[in-house]
Write an enzyme that holds these catalytic residues in place. Structure first.
Site, PDB file in Angstrom:
ATOM      1  N   ASP A  95      13.106  -4.074  -5.715  1.00 15.30           N
ATOM      2  CA  ASP A  95      13.410  -5.078  -4.692  1.00 15.30           C
ATOM      3  C   ASP A  95      14.008  -6.289  -5.412  1.00 15.30           C
ATOM      4  OD1 ASP A  95      11.822  -4.066  -2.036  1.00 15.30           O
ATOM      5  OD2 ASP A  95      10.797  -3.473  -3.858  1.00 15.30           O
ATOM      6  N   GLY A 152       0.796  -1.218   0.000  1.00 16.03           N
ATOM      7  CA  GLY A 152       0.000   0.000   0.000  1.00 16.03           C
ATOM      8  C   GLY A 152       0.831   1.272   0.000  1.00 16.03           C
ATOM      9  N   GLN A 166       6.986  -9.992   7.912  1.00 16.08           N
ATOM     10  CA  GLN A 166       8.255  -9.637   7.276  1.00 16.08           C
ATOM     11  C   GLN A 166       8.960  -8.483   7.983  1.00 16.08           C
ATOM     12  OE1 GLN A 166       6.167  -8.831   3.472  1.00 16.08           O
ATOM     13  NE2 GLN A 166       7.509  -7.064   3.269  1.00 16.08           N
ATOM     14  N   GLY A 193       5.610   3.844  -8.846  1.00 18.14           N
ATOM     15  CA  GLY A 193       6.304   2.557  -8.984  1.00 18.14           C
ATOM     16  C   GLY A 193       5.293   1.425  -8.972  1.00 18.14           C
ATOM     17  N   HIS A 194       4.400   1.435  -7.980  1.00 20.80           N
ATOM     18  CA  HIS A 194       3.343   0.421  -7.917  1.00 20.80           C
ATOM     19  C   HIS A 194       2.451   0.522  -9.163  1.00 20.80           C
ATOM     20  CE1 HIS A 194       4.044   1.284  -3.484  1.00 20.80           C
ATOM     21  NE2 HIS A 194       4.246  -0.016  -3.526  1.00 20.80           N
TER      22      HIS A 194
HETATM   23  P1  AMP Z   1       5.964  -2.540  -1.591  1.00 25.82           P
HETATM   24  O1  AMP Z   1       4.609  -1.935  -1.455  1.00 25.82           O
HETATM   25  O2  AMP Z   1       7.092  -1.621  -1.248  1.00 25.82           O
HETATM   26  O3  AMP Z   1       6.072  -3.891  -0.935  1.00 25.82           O
HETATM   27  O4  AMP Z   1       6.164  -2.823  -3.141  1.00 25.82           O
HETATM   28  C1  AMP Z   1       5.239  -3.601  -3.864  1.00 25.82           C
HETATM   29  C2  AMP Z   1       5.816  -3.903  -5.228  1.00 25.82           C
HETATM   30  O5  AMP Z   1       6.070  -2.681  -5.923  1.00 25.82           O
HETATM   31  C3  AMP Z   1       7.156  -4.658  -5.148  1.00 25.82           C
HETATM   32  O6  AMP Z   1       7.201  -5.642  -6.152  1.00 25.82           O
HETATM   33  C4  AMP Z   1       8.155  -3.562  -5.403  1.00 25.82           C
HETATM   34  O7  AMP Z   1       9.361  -4.022  -5.976  1.00 25.82           O
HETATM   35  C5  AMP Z   1       7.400  -2.681  -6.379  1.00 25.82           C
HETATM   36  N1  AMP Z   1       7.960  -1.314  -6.350  1.00 25.82           N
HETATM   37  C6  AMP Z   1       8.070  -0.501  -5.268  1.00 25.82           C
HETATM   38  N2  AMP Z   1       8.694   0.651  -5.610  1.00 25.82           N
HETATM   39  C7  AMP Z   1       8.978   0.546  -6.932  1.00 25.82           C
HETATM   40  C8  AMP Z   1       9.623   1.402  -7.875  1.00 25.82           C
HETATM   41  N3  AMP Z   1      10.107   2.587  -7.527  1.00 25.82           N
HETATM   42  N4  AMP Z   1       9.718   0.963  -9.142  1.00 25.82           N
HETATM   43  C9  AMP Z   1       9.236  -0.246  -9.524  1.00 25.82           C
HETATM   44  N5  AMP Z   1       8.626  -1.097  -8.675  1.00 25.82           N
HETATM   45  C10 AMP Z   1       8.499  -0.703  -7.412  1.00 25.82           C
END
Ligand code: AMP
Length: 283
Positions: A150, A31, A61, A36-37
């Site tokens: 990631d 969330g 985690q 990026g998301h």
């Molecule tokens: P998170 O909410 O941080 O767990 O991220 C969820 C998904 O979004 C994971 O697969 C992350 O690698 C991806 N993600 C987060 N930030 C970015 C970004 N800046 N560029 C590309 N993917 C992203």
């Protein structure tokens, strides 16, 4: 778009879609969604008939000293972003829906989880593998989308899918950055103005290392040392690690041979940020 809080409701809807022969994409997130998301959701919407976005700050985690409680949350804004992007379901369960009182089964990978972030966050990837396995079982997606930001997580999920025979295609998506280079992250919201400026050392080091590799530097140690030095010049930054590893096995490499992941985690104040690049040796 449906906002769904129970596993049963997701299952019922997915079963109905599958009966109609529709393909399903899954985008797992914690969330506080940003561009990026959104890039993952956009790709999932383009490649599948229906898309489920999960929005769950996964407690297993996070270690007790980490930011589970303070992790930023904004479900209304997330719902708007998902709806506009064309997702069909936003799945946002309570922790008790995902982890009952009797919960005691974990997916615990060796090897790939031991270097990089796994060194500083020893239980992190056990939590990630466990929750992603649960999401795969709940949503039964044809494809699931993960960010290269990631990079270790993406490699681990690919390995887990292979090891445990999940019938899902894992799609990796490039890192989305702010205009000045900083990789977008929900945790960037923790940074004050001075820290936000200081955080640029991560992407600067990434671009520097990438350029060195592209210009023919074959020693991973030389590249890593140069990147480290750049970060150390920033007083607000404290390095957790800067390392070069084999992109598949996550084992340390000293030469830029094959496919190499150069990854870092750096504290800016109390905020731990990550960034990386992948180098593919020209054949
Ligand atoms: P998170 O909410 O941080 O767990 O991220 C969820 C998904 O979004 C994971 O697969 C992350 O690698 C991806 N993600 C987060 N930030 C970015 C970004 N800046 N560029 C590309 N993917 C992203």
């Amino acid at each position: 778009m449906q906002i769904v809080k129970t596993i049963e409701a997701v299952r019922t809807q997915v079963k109905a879609w599958k009966k109609q022969g529709l393909s399903v994409g899954l985008v797992p997130t914690m969330g506080f969604l940003h561009e990026g998301h959104k890039s993952l959701i956009d790709k999932a919407v383009a490649e599948n008939d229906k898309v489920v976005v999960s929005d769950f700050v996964n407690p297993t985690q996070f270690a007790p000293n980490e930011d589970l409680e303070s992790y930023p949350r904004d479900l209304e804004q997330d719902a708007r972003l998902c709806e506009q992007a064309g997702a069909a379901i936003l799945f946002c369960p309570e922790p008790s829906e995902m982890y009952t009182d009797r919960f005691c089964t974990f997916v615990d990978m060796q090897g790939l989880t031991e270097e990089l972030c796994g060194k500083t966050r020893p239980i992190h990837f056990r939590g990630v593998c466990t929750v992603v396995s649960k999401l795969f079982h709940i949503v039964q997606p044809d494809r699931a989308y993960f960010g290269q930001k990631d990079a270790q997580q993406l490699a681990i999920i690919k390995q887990m899918v292979e090891d445990l025979n999940f019938d899902v295609q894992i799609v990796g998506c490039p890192i989305i950055r702010e205009a000045d280079g900083l990789a977008k992250s929900s945790r960037n919201t923790y940074l004050d103005t001075a820290q936000r400026q200081a955080a640029l050392v991560l992407s600067q080091a990434v671009f520097m290392g990438q350029k060195m590799a592209e210009n023919g530097e074959t020693s991973a140690d030389v590249i890593v040392a140069k990147m480290q030095k750049h970060i150390e010049e920033e007083p607000l930054a404290k390095i957790d690690y800067v390392k070069a590893v084999d992109a598949k096995t996550m084992q340390i490499v000293h030469e830029m041979k094959g496919t190499v992941l150069v990854a870092m985690a750096v504290y800016i104040g109390k905020t731990r940020l990550i960034d990386n690049f992948i180098y593919e040796e020209a054949k």
